[in-house]
Design a protein around this motif. Structure first.
Motif, PDB file in Angstrom:
ATOM      1  N   ARG A  57       0.873  -1.182   0.000  1.00 35.08           N
ATOM      2  CA  ARG A  57       0.000   0.000   0.000  1.00 35.08           C
ATOM      3  C   ARG A  57       0.904   1.224   0.000  1.00 35.08           C
ATOM      4  N   ARG A  58       0.363   2.378  -0.348  1.00 35.30           N
ATOM      5  CA  ARG A  58       1.130   3.624  -0.188  1.00 35.30           C
ATOM      6  C   ARG A  58       1.224   3.898   1.306  1.00 35.30           C
ATOM      7  N   THR A  91       3.684   0.415  -5.621  1.00 35.49           N
ATOM      8  CA  THR A  91       2.662  -0.600  -5.347  1.00 35.49           C
ATOM      9  C   THR A  91       2.357  -1.498  -6.543  1.00 35.49           C
ATOM     10  N   ASN A  92       2.921  -1.211  -7.705  1.00 33.18           N
ATOM     11  CA  ASN A  92       2.724  -2.024  -8.910  1.00 33.18           C
ATOM     12  C   ASN A  92       4.078  -2.509  -9.418  1.00 33.18           C
TER      13      ASN A  92
END
Length: 126
Positions: A57-58, A91-92
């Protein structure tokens, strides 16, 4: 000890469009109300964290104890230690890896950034 700085040093992890990761060096302003949801403390390392991984998550990662070397896709590295905030935003894609450089434990706070909210990171290039 009095600190009169208006900023705290920071690094931000980001995902590139091709799925690789990169980082930026910068700062975060002090005395700014941040849009966060909760926080927790960790002294453990889960199995998935031991390999290259994206951030779940951020979030802000605040190191309380330890020196951690982070590595991104192109092999570039940076060091996080107490007094430097990590903004995990990759996150990707493949993500990043890290290793403990001093001692055998990393004590840290995880502070998720609320969905769609600003992380207040200011790159050094600005």
């Amino acid at each position: 000890m009095e600190n009169k700085s208006e900023f705290v040093p920071s690094f931000r992890l980001l995902s590139n469009p091709d799925g690789t990761s990169k980082f930026e060096k910068g700062k975060i302003p002090t005395l700014k109300s941040m849009n966060t949801t909760t926080f927790w403390i960790s002294t453990m390392t889960e199995e998935w964290e031991k390999n290259v991984h994206p951030a779940p998550r951020r979030q802000y990662v605040v190191t309380l104890k330890g020196k951690i070397l982070f590595k991104v896709s192109d092999g570039s590295t940076f060091l996080i230690e107490p007094g430097i905030i990590l903004v995990a935003g990759d996150t990707n894609g493949v993500g990043h890896s890290w290793e403990i450089m001093k001692g055998d434990q990393w004590e840290r706070l995880y502070i998720p950034i609320a969905e769609g909210e600003d992380d207040f990171f200011i790159p050094d290039s600005e």
